[in-house]
Scaffold this active site. Structure first.
Site, mmCIF file in Angstrom:
data_model
loop_
_atom_site.group_PDB
_atom_site.id
_atom_site.type_symbol
_atom_site.label_atom_id
_atom_site.label_comp_id
_atom_site.label_asym_id
_atom_site.label_seq_id
_atom_site.Cartn_x
_atom_site.Cartn_y
_atom_site.Cartn_z
ATOM 1 N N HIS A 80 76.860 -39.006 32.015
ATOM 2 C CA HIS A 80 77.781 -40.047 32.467
ATOM 3 C C HIS A 80 77.047 -40.976 33.406
ATOM 4 O O HIS A 80 76.219 -40.529 34.189
ATOM 5 C CB HIS A 80 79.001 -39.428 33.171
ATOM 6 C CG HIS A 80 80.159 -40.356 33.252
ATOM 7 N ND1 HIS A 80 80.284 -41.309 34.223
ATOM 8 C CD2 HIS A 80 81.238 -40.486 32.444
ATOM 9 C CE1 HIS A 80 81.398 -41.985 34.027
ATOM 10 N NE2 HIS A 80 81.999 -41.510 32.956
ATOM 11 N N ASP A 94 84.813 -36.369 27.160
ATOM 12 C CA ASP A 94 84.878 -36.357 25.695
ATOM 13 C C ASP A 94 84.436 -35.046 25.070
ATOM 14 O O ASP A 94 84.584 -34.859 23.866
ATOM 15 C CB ASP A 94 84.013 -37.497 25.124
ATOM 16 C CG ASP A 94 84.690 -38.840 25.291
ATOM 17 O OD1 ASP A 94 85.925 -38.874 25.245
ATOM 18 O OD2 ASP A 94 83.986 -39.846 25.468
HETATM 19 N N1 CMC Z 1 72.145 -35.480 25.937
HETATM 20 C C1 CMC Z 1 70.822 -35.411 26.226
HETATM 21 N N2 CMC Z 1 70.186 -36.242 27.083
HETATM 22 C C2 CMC Z 1 70.939 -37.174 27.680
HETATM 23 C C3 CMC Z 1 72.307 -37.294 27.456
HETATM 24 C C4 CMC Z 1 72.898 -36.406 26.554
HETATM 25 N N3 CMC Z 1 74.210 -36.491 26.257
HETATM 26 N N4 CMC Z 1 72.791 -38.308 28.195
HETATM 27 C C5 CMC Z 1 71.750 -38.821 28.868
HETATM 28 N N5 CMC Z 1 70.629 -38.142 28.547
HETATM 29 C C6 CMC Z 1 69.281 -38.401 29.052
HETATM 30 C C7 CMC Z 1 68.697 -39.598 28.352
HETATM 31 O O1 CMC Z 1 68.005 -39.242 27.185
HETATM 32 C C8 CMC Z 1 67.792 -40.162 29.421
HETATM 33 O O2 CMC Z 1 66.602 -39.413 29.418
HETATM 34 P P1 CMC Z 1 65.194 -40.116 29.782
HETATM 35 O O3 CMC Z 1 65.345 -40.570 31.211
HETATM 36 O O4 CMC Z 1 64.218 -39.015 29.583
HETATM 37 O O5 CMC Z 1 65.047 -41.255 28.817
HETATM 38 C C9 CMC Z 1 68.525 -39.852 30.716
HETATM 39 O O6 CMC Z 1 69.402 -38.775 30.425
HETATM 40 C C10 CMC Z 1 69.354 -41.007 31.228
HETATM 41 O O7 CMC Z 1 70.134 -41.514 30.159
HETATM 42 P P2 CMC Z 1 70.726 -42.979 30.169
HETATM 43 O O8 CMC Z 1 71.235 -43.328 28.792
HETATM 44 O O9 CMC Z 1 69.768 -43.913 30.803
HETATM 45 O O10 CMC Z 1 71.911 -42.782 31.184
HETATM 46 P P3 CMC Z 1 73.208 -43.648 31.250
HETATM 47 O O11 CMC Z 1 73.800 -43.432 32.552
HETATM 48 O O12 CMC Z 1 72.923 -45.042 30.854
HETATM 49 O O13 CMC Z 1 74.074 -42.986 30.075
HETATM 50 C C11 CMC Z 1 75.740 -42.170 28.712
HETATM 51 C C12 CMC Z 1 75.336 -42.538 30.134
HETATM 52 C C13 CMC Z 1 77.187 -41.713 28.716
HETATM 53 C C14 CMC Z 1 75.639 -43.400 27.791
HETATM 54 C C15 CMC Z 1 74.818 -41.046 28.181
HETATM 55 O O14 CMC Z 1 74.880 -39.926 29.018
HETATM 56 C C16 CMC Z 1 75.155 -40.651 26.739
HETATM 57 O O15 CMC Z 1 74.709 -41.306 25.802
HETATM 58 N N6 CMC Z 1 75.958 -39.557 26.555
HETATM 59 C C17 CMC Z 1 76.390 -39.158 25.247
HETATM 60 C C18 CMC Z 1 77.591 -39.970 24.823
HETATM 61 C C19 CMC Z 1 78.832 -39.595 25.575
HETATM 62 O O16 CMC Z 1 79.148 -38.430 25.736
HETATM 63 N N7 CMC Z 1 79.609 -40.621 25.988
HETATM 64 C C20 CMC Z 1 80.862 -40.416 26.695
HETATM 65 C C21 CMC Z 1 80.776 -40.840 28.117
HETATM 66 S S1 CMC Z 1 82.175 -40.317 29.122
HETATM 67 C C22 CMC Z 1 83.589 -41.010 28.440
HETATM 68 C C23 CMC Z 1 83.596 -42.482 28.387
HETATM 69 O O17 CMC Z 1 83.068 -43.160 29.234
HETATM 70 O O18 CMC Z 1 84.189 -42.998 27.465
#
Ligand code: CMC
Length: 378
Positions: free
Chosen positions: A261, A314
């Site tokens: 998140h 989720d």
């Molecule tokens: N599984 C594995 N690694 C992850 C995940 C995950 N679900 N989420 C983030 N990471 C890693 C990512 O690969 C990155 O690693 P590195 O620094 O080595 O490249 C690091 O964590 C940071 O990720 P980011 O995408 O820069 O972080 P963010 O804050 O921009 O992303 C997020 C937030 C929700 C987009 C992301 O965690 C994600 O894609 N999660 C899976 C999708 C998900 O469950 N979405 C629902 C969010 S909550 C409900 C809502 O808001 O609707």
């Protein structure tokens, strides 16, 4: 000389305004709506009461809640033209249908062009009442069935399940969906609320802002993740395959949906309630395996806690819908139905002290190229 630019990619950690609506402490996993802890609202409130709280800022008296609930119940029907539009686009994804139908509702709402706070709140109430009717009508139409009229005797959650399945749901299933709506009702300046506020910031209308919100929520990085989690659980199929499956995704550089998140660097407080529901509902339905499959995936993700990646809202919601026999591609529409009060209050807040939301991009392309006429280009 160009001035030095500090990029804030993805607007990470950027505050764009003040709010009176939600407080989120992502470090300790705390979420408040209008000052009230989501834990108390999930356990003690209802979607109707929580919607009142969000839209008016205070908890209602009994009489205020009765009147508000009556308003919601009396606004559930759709114009027949909108039902006709749903029929025309019924082959599309439910979120595309919801987005299209909400857009069409603007043509029939008596106050579409009135951006006053009172009119925006009234439109939000109407759309909160109508969204389940849109989602359920589409679900029936695409199965070759006729839409079921809203039943004013049922509360918001029960009426949705009734319109979806054609029978009155048991009380415990109504309560689960009601709690799910409460937990999804609002969440600060998340991507879809931001999109809705950008639309509102140009003094565009409420329906345009909600259409933007729906389009943004659909993405798998936002509300679309619940559908992906259930697909993963079904694909895993058996508990003893969970760990290997999850490891394979991670080893190939993929992400486990329902984890991570932008704001929460601990367990998403909303997921705690949904986790309990999945476990209890799974037992009740004689399908405890989904909870066990997800628990094994959680075990694989445990080391990621050190990087601030924890379970989010989720991860469990999709399994609840699955256990209630709700088709996978409706999951994100259910999130959207619950979030309409949140988008409404975000739009109201934007209108109330408006400033155009218009960030900057740093240009890194070529400069001052010579324009070559088309017949002289190689
Ligand atoms: N599984 C594995 N690694 C992850 C995940 C995950 N679900 N989420 C983030 N990471 C890693 C990512 O690969 C990155 O690693 P590195 O620094 O080595 O490249 C690091 O964590 C940071 O990720 P980011 O995408 O820069 O972080 P963010 O804050 O921009 O992303 C997020 C937030 C929700 C987009 C992301 O965690 C994600 O894609 N999660 C899976 C999708 C998900 O469950 N979405 C629902 C969010 S909550 C409900 C809502 O808001 O609707």
């Amino acid at each position: 000389m160009l001035r030095e630019i500090e990029l804030k990619r993805g607007l990470k950690d950027v505050y764009i305004d003040k709010t009176m609506v939600s407080f989120i402490d992502g470090q300790v996993g705390k979420l408040l709506y209008r000052g009230y802890n989501i834990r108390d609202l999930a356990e003690k409130s209802s979607f109707e009461e929580t919607t009142y709280l969000l839209l008016y800022g205070t908890l209602p008296t009994r009489r205020e809640l009765e009147e508000f609930d009556a308003t919601l119940r009396s606004n559930r029907s759709l114009p027949k033209e909108v039902v006709q539009i749903i029929r025309l686009v019924h082959k599309a994804h439910p979120m595309d249908v919801l987005r299209t139908a909400v857009s069409a509702m603007a043509a029939f709402d008596p106050e579409t062009r009135d951006n006053s706070l009172e009119a925006t709140r009234r439109k939000g109430i109407r759309l909160t009442a109508q969204a389940p009717t849109i989602v359920a009508a589409h679900s029936r139409i695409r199965q070759g069935l006729e839409p079921i009229s809203p039943n004013p005797k049922l509360n918001h959650a029960a009426n949705f399940l009734h319109m979806l399945f054609g029978k009155e749901p048991p009380d415990d299933e109504t309560e689960i969906i009601d709690k799910d709506f409460v937990l999804h009702a609002e969440h600060g300046i998340n991507a879809s609320a931001f999109g809705a506020r950008v639309a509102a910031s140009t003094a565009s209308d409420f329906h345009s802002a909600v259409v933007a919100g729906i389009g943004i929520l659909k993405g798998p990085a936002h509300g679309g993740a619940a559908e992906e989690v259930m697909k993963m659980a079904l694909d895993i199929g058996e508990e003893d395959r969970s760990k290997e499956y999850a490891r394979k995704i991670l080893d190939s550089g993929g992400r486990i949906m329902g984890f991570g998140h932008r704001v929460y660097k601990t367990v998403d407080p909303r997921s705690i309630h949904l986790r309990e529901e999945v476990q209890a509902l799974g037992e009740k339905k004689g399908q405890p395996k989904w909870f066990r499959i997800l628990s094994k995936v959680e075990e694989v993700m445990r080391p990621y806690a050190g990087r601030g990646i924890f379970v989010n809202v989720d991860f469990f919601s999709g399994t609840i819908y699955h256990l209630l026999d709700i088709p996978q591609d409706l999951f994100v529409s259910i999130f959207a139905m619950g979030r309409i009060p949140g988008w409404t209050v975000q739009v109201m807040e934007q209108y109330s002290d408006n400033i155009l939301l218009r960030p900057m991009l740093e240009y890194v392309g070529p400069m001052d190229l010579e324009y070559v006429p088309i017949d002289q280009r190689g």
